[in-house]
Design an enzyme around this catalytic site. Structure first.
Site, mmCIF file in Angstrom:
data_model
loop_
_atom_site.group_PDB
_atom_site.id
_atom_site.type_symbol
_atom_site.label_atom_id
_atom_site.label_comp_id
_atom_site.label_asym_id
_atom_site.label_seq_id
_atom_site.Cartn_x
_atom_site.Cartn_y
_atom_site.Cartn_z
ATOM 1 N NE ARG A 105 15.433 6.211 -7.013
ATOM 2 C CZ ARG A 105 15.014 7.187 -6.218
ATOM 3 N NH1 ARG A 105 14.098 8.032 -6.632
ATOM 4 N NH2 ARG A 105 15.483 7.308 -4.998
ATOM 5 C CD GLU B 96 14.970 15.934 -5.302
ATOM 6 O OE1 GLU B 96 14.583 15.918 -4.146
ATOM 7 O OE2 GLU B 96 14.654 15.073 -6.143
ATOM 8 C CB SER C 251 -0.940 -0.019 1.201
ATOM 9 O OG SER C 251 -0.191 -0.221 2.389
ATOM 10 N N GLY C 252 1.930 1.237 -0.822
ATOM 11 C CA GLY C 252 2.693 2.455 -1.083
ATOM 12 C C GLY C 252 2.078 3.169 -2.283
ATOM 13 N NE ARG D 144 19.497 10.700 -4.567
ATOM 14 C CZ ARG D 144 18.235 10.468 -4.424
ATOM 15 N NH1 ARG D 144 17.799 9.227 -4.438
ATOM 16 N NH2 ARG D 144 17.394 11.440 -4.241
ATOM 17 C CG HIS E 95 17.552 6.409 -0.813
ATOM 18 N ND1 HIS E 95 16.730 6.835 0.205
ATOM 19 C CD2 HIS E 95 17.143 7.077 -1.923
ATOM 20 C CE1 HIS E 95 15.863 7.735 -0.265
ATOM 21 N NE2 HIS E 95 16.081 7.877 -1.559
ATOM 22 N N GLY F 274 10.216 14.939 -3.581
ATOM 23 C CA GLY F 274 9.065 15.163 -4.438
ATOM 24 C C GLY F 274 9.009 14.229 -5.630
ATOM 25 C CG LEU G 160 7.530 8.993 -4.912
ATOM 26 C CD1 LEU G 160 7.458 10.292 -4.106
ATOM 27 C CD2 LEU G 160 6.624 7.939 -4.266
ATOM 28 C CG HIS H 298 19.714 9.887 -0.100
ATOM 29 N ND1 HIS H 298 20.322 11.008 0.409
ATOM 30 C CD2 HIS H 298 18.639 10.324 -0.798
ATOM 31 C CE1 HIS H 298 19.632 12.082 0.046
ATOM 32 N NE2 HIS H 298 18.608 11.692 -0.700
ATOM 33 C CB ALA I 73 8.848 10.142 -0.631
HETATM 34 P P1 FAD Z 1 6.523 1.327 -0.694
HETATM 35 O O1 FAD Z 1 6.046 2.699 -0.575
HETATM 36 O O2 FAD Z 1 7.782 0.968 -0.005
HETATM 37 O O3 FAD Z 1 5.363 0.396 -0.171
HETATM 38 C C1 FAD Z 1 5.546 -1.002 -0.072
HETATM 39 C C2 FAD Z 1 4.312 -1.572 0.562
HETATM 40 O O4 FAD Z 1 4.343 -2.997 0.506
HETATM 41 C C3 FAD Z 1 4.144 -1.230 2.021
HETATM 42 O O5 FAD Z 1 2.786 -0.970 2.247
HETATM 43 C C4 FAD Z 1 4.571 -2.496 2.748
HETATM 44 O O6 FAD Z 1 3.982 -2.638 4.010
HETATM 45 C C5 FAD Z 1 4.026 -3.530 1.781
HETATM 46 N N1 FAD Z 1 4.644 -4.853 1.832
HETATM 47 C C6 FAD Z 1 5.933 -5.185 1.598
HETATM 48 N N2 FAD Z 1 6.091 -6.517 1.675
HETATM 49 C C7 FAD Z 1 4.867 -7.038 1.967
HETATM 50 C C8 FAD Z 1 4.378 -8.344 2.195
HETATM 51 N N3 FAD Z 1 5.172 -9.428 2.152
HETATM 52 N N4 FAD Z 1 3.074 -8.509 2.473
HETATM 53 C C9 FAD Z 1 2.233 -7.438 2.553
HETATM 54 N N5 FAD Z 1 2.651 -6.170 2.355
HETATM 55 C C10 FAD Z 1 3.954 -5.989 2.064
HETATM 56 N N6 FAD Z 1 11.364 8.784 -4.382
HETATM 57 C C11 FAD Z 1 10.980 9.859 -5.089
HETATM 58 O O7 FAD Z 1 10.624 9.738 -6.267
HETATM 59 N N7 FAD Z 1 10.975 11.088 -4.500
HETATM 60 C C12 FAD Z 1 11.348 11.291 -3.209
HETATM 61 O O8 FAD Z 1 11.308 12.400 -2.716
HETATM 62 C C13 FAD Z 1 11.769 10.173 -2.463
HETATM 63 N N8 FAD Z 1 12.185 10.313 -1.178
HETATM 64 C C14 FAD Z 1 12.460 9.194 -0.447
HETATM 65 C C15 FAD Z 1 12.778 9.333 0.901
HETATM 66 C C16 FAD Z 1 12.967 8.214 1.696
HETATM 67 C C17 FAD Z 1 13.293 8.361 3.157
HETATM 68 C C18 FAD Z 1 12.868 6.929 1.114
HETATM 69 C C19 FAD Z 1 13.061 5.702 1.948
HETATM 70 C C20 FAD Z 1 12.598 6.791 -0.234
HETATM 71 C C21 FAD Z 1 12.398 7.914 -1.025
HETATM 72 N N9 FAD Z 1 12.102 7.805 -2.383
HETATM 73 C C22 FAD Z 1 11.739 8.911 -3.099
HETATM 74 C C23 FAD Z 1 11.911 6.501 -2.990
HETATM 75 C C24 FAD Z 1 10.416 6.217 -3.033
HETATM 76 O O9 FAD Z 1 9.813 6.738 -1.868
HETATM 77 C C25 FAD Z 1 10.108 4.743 -3.129
HETATM 78 O O10 FAD Z 1 10.854 4.166 -4.160
HETATM 79 C C26 FAD Z 1 8.625 4.546 -3.419
HETATM 80 O O11 FAD Z 1 7.870 5.210 -2.447
HETATM 81 C C27 FAD Z 1 8.291 3.083 -3.451
HETATM 82 O O12 FAD Z 1 6.897 2.969 -3.506
HETATM 83 P P2 FAD Z 1 6.261 1.536 -3.590
HETATM 84 O O13 FAD Z 1 4.787 1.733 -3.662
HETATM 85 O O14 FAD Z 1 6.921 0.752 -4.653
HETATM 86 O O15 FAD Z 1 6.678 0.846 -2.206
HETATM 87 C C1 SIN Z 2 15.310 13.049 -1.468
HETATM 88 O O1 SIN Z 2 14.399 13.796 -1.121
HETATM 89 O O2 SIN Z 2 16.504 13.347 -1.433
HETATM 90 C C2 SIN Z 2 14.943 11.710 -1.982
HETATM 91 C C3 SIN Z 2 14.543 11.827 -3.376
HETATM 92 C C4 SIN Z 2 14.565 10.487 -4.014
HETATM 93 O O3 SIN Z 2 15.037 9.516 -3.440
HETATM 94 O O4 SIN Z 2 14.126 10.407 -5.162
#
Ligand code: FAD
Ligand code: SIN
Length: 546
Positions: A392, A130, A14-15, A296, A357, A50, A398, A250, A47
């Site tokens: 990346r 960025e 649920s990301g 990065r 990261h 942005g 996102l 990161h 995140a």
């Molecule tokens: P996630 O958001 O990680 O969600 C994964 C989901 O899967 C969660 O709900 C988790 O509970 C669930 N899950 C996992 N395994 C299981 C399982 N076995 N069973 C049930 N549920 C499970 N990217 C950008 O583009 N811009 C940014 O500014 C940025 N900033 C960031 C800052 C931080 C601190 C971090 C950590 C990352 C950042 N990133 C950024 C990267 C970006 O946030 C992630 O790559 C992106 O949010 C991933 O989204 P997702 O939906 O793939 O997974």
């Molecule tokens: C950050 O805000 O520096 C993270 C951005 C990203 O991972 O894409």
């Protein structure tokens, strides 16, 4: 008696990726969203910087593509890059329609002189800068973009009559029918953590949206659940995984004993923050002419180099030359978090270190997010689309989540009517296992794995270190396999089993790349080869379905 749940589509995660897919599909199908913690938990929520998108009249799809390709060091798939970037404006429009409140230009009126003149549909949104981006193109919600996106989408999801949510449920393994000419996914086994019971979910489609695997490393910006579950489940089911050696570190995570996994967004450097040594010397210009705004991989390696050269625990990020008003408007969360730890970023440099990261590799998918198993999709960080190449570019992740969630939803909607239910899957068998009386094995192996991954498979690699890591990972895998076959599953055991498998895939991929490129840097092969190629790993049970 094992419970069987039945849904057209089961979304695991649920990301940003899972939420977008579920909301897009819900008019057409009944959908389950399974999440191992509460719905908002995952990297998306944390995140900061942005979402990269072509929104400014002075920007262009060509420019965004060119920057992405350059950061990706020759390994991006050009068609994927264009496909994603061309859809960036639509992706942002969709988020705005859902109610995501991005920061507007007037919220930053004292900063206007620093921004390009935005025009057209998104004229009033503030765009930040960025690393690797040749212009301002990051739309954001102050320094908490993920929180705002996540909360907005979760609220919409909770209200939706066609979506049923299962929080604190952990997917264990995909159910695959192998009697047909090609393997077909028909559901998933899921541990209900509150009732300590394994459920069988039967589905016409399953979507892996489980995020990345940066928990493989001792120091990470990621939350606890980033254990590569989707990649491991897909591999066991028979899917190829690609480019697992490209783990992004990161450059700037907060270095403080009480600050677990807290990121200092790249936007701080985008808005003029400088990286300093303890003596106040600015060092990035020595490494790259783009200095703090180099991609990065270059910045993280430069910091690692300086830390090892000088034997220091951290470097410093200084933005204190900007006004207090500017800092508190742009970075309110970072400012208050640092202040709570006794660091006033309006006055003092922030101590920072690199940390794991982002997982650039993942489950191989096509442009609709379809994997090698019929009716199994993978989207978001768990997938490999070819967008990120060997490194990346900031804030492209996102964007990829939203674009591919919508493509996968369109593909599923198109095939819903013609996709039959597979025969009932067999139930989870617990007759041969007992409750564990040795949980210390799990805790010990977690620590061991993450430490040797950090020491041997980190920012700077050598073949010898990788071989050492491979040997240890194999020992752990054997031990965990034995443990898994004797004891009832738990969340920690499921995650450790997955993380150890994914770590092995990282090491195998890293060993097979005889060059340095992007995020994969090895002292034994310091230069890139003339021709770039993906590292594709085939699982033992691989059977091509397309
Ligand atoms: P996630 O958001 O990680 O969600 C994964 C989901 O899967 C969660 O709900 C988790 O509970 C669930 N899950 C996992 N395994 C299981 C399982 N076995 N069973 C049930 N549920 C499970 N990217 C950008 O583009 N811009 C940014 O500014 C940025 N900033 C960031 C800052 C931080 C601190 C971090 C950590 C990352 C950042 N990133 C950024 C990267 C970006 O946030 C992630 O790559 C992106 O949010 C991933 O989204 P997702 O939906 O793939 O997974
Ligand atoms: C950050 O805000 O520096 C993270 C951005 C990203 O991972 O894409």
């Amino acid at each position: 008696m094992t419970t069987v749940e039945q849904f057209d589509v089961v979304v695991i995660g649920s990301g940003a990726a899972g939420l977008t897919l579920a909301l897009t599909l819900a008019k057409h199908a009944n959908v389950a969203v399974i999440s191992k913690s509460q719905l908002s938990e995952g990297s998306t929520y944390y995140a900061q910087g942005g979402i990269a998108a072509v929104l400014d009249a002075a920007d262009s799809v060509d420019a965004h593509c060119a920057d992405t390709l350059k950061a990706g060091a020759g390994l991006c798939h050009e068609d994927t890059v264009r496909y994603t970037v061309e859809r960036s404006r639509t992706a942002i429009d969709w988020l705005v329609e859902q109610g995501v409140a991005f920061t507007r230009e007037q919220d930053n009126s004292n900063d206007k002189k620093n921004n390009n003149a935005n025009s057209q549909a998104h004229t009033d949104y503030h765009l930040t800068q960025e690393g690797g981006h040749s212009s301002r193109r990051i739309i954001h919600a102050a320094d908490a973009t993920g929180k705002v996106v996540s909360e907005t989408l979760v609220n919409r999801l909770r209200d939706h009559p066609a979506i049923k949510t299962f929080e604190h449920h952990v997917a264990i393994d995909i159910i695959v029918h192998r009697d047909s000419p090609t393997p077909v996914c028909s559901g998933v086994y899921v541990l209900d953590c509150e009732n300590d019971q394994v459920l069988t979910f039967q589905a016409r489609f399953v979507v892996l949206a489980t995020g990345g695997a940066s928990k493989a490393y001792l120091y990470t910006s990621n939350p606890d659940g980033a254990s590569g579950d989707g990649i491991a489940m897909a591999w066991r089911a028979g899917c190829r995984v690609t480019n697992m050696e490209f783990n992004q570190f990161h450059p700037t995570c907060l270095y403080h004993p009480q600050a677990k996994s807290f990121l200092i967004t790249e936007a701080v450097r985008g808005e003029g923050g400088k990286l300093l040594l303890p003596n106040g010397e600015r060092f990035m210009p020595r490494f790259d002419q783009r200095a703090e705004l180099a991609p990065r991989d270059i910045v993280a390696r430069a910091i690692d180099h300086e830390m090892k050269r000088l034997g220091i625990d951290c470097v410093y990020l200084d933005i204190s030359h900007r006004s207090t008003n500017f800092i508190t408007t742009h970075f309110p969360n970072i400012h208050s978090r640092c202040l709570n730890l006794g660091i006033n970023m309006c006055r003092d440099p922030i101590p920072v270190v690199p940390a794991a990261h982002y997982t650039c590799g993942g489950v191989a998918v096509d442009q609709q997010g379809a994997t090698d198993i019929t009716n199994l999709y993978a989207i978001g960080e768990t997938s490999f689309t070819g967008l990120h190449g060997a490194n990346r570019m900031a804030s492209n992740s996102l964007l990829e989540c939203i674009v591919y969630a919508q493509s996968a939803a369109a593909s599923i909607i198109q095939s819903l009517e013609t996709t039959e239910w597979q025969p009932n899957p067999s139930h989870w068998d617990e007759t041969q296992v007992t409750d564990s009386d040795e949980d210390v094995v799990i805790a010990h192996n977690w620590d061991e794995l993450r430490r040797f991954m950090w020491d041997y498979v980190g920012i700077v690699r050598t073949s010898k270190r990788l071989e050492r890591a491979q040997h240890r990972a194999q020992l752990l895998r054997n031990e965990i396999a034995e443990y898994y076959s004797n004891y009832r599953v738990s969340n920690d055991l499921i995650e450790l089993r997955n993380l150890t498998l994914v770590s092995s895939l990282i090491i195998e991929s890293a060993l097979s790349r005889k060059e340095s490129r992007g995020l994969h840097y090895t002292l034994d092969f310091p230069d890139p080869l003339q021709f770039a190629h993906d590292t594709i790993l085939y699982p033992p049970n691989y059977r091509a379905s397309r």
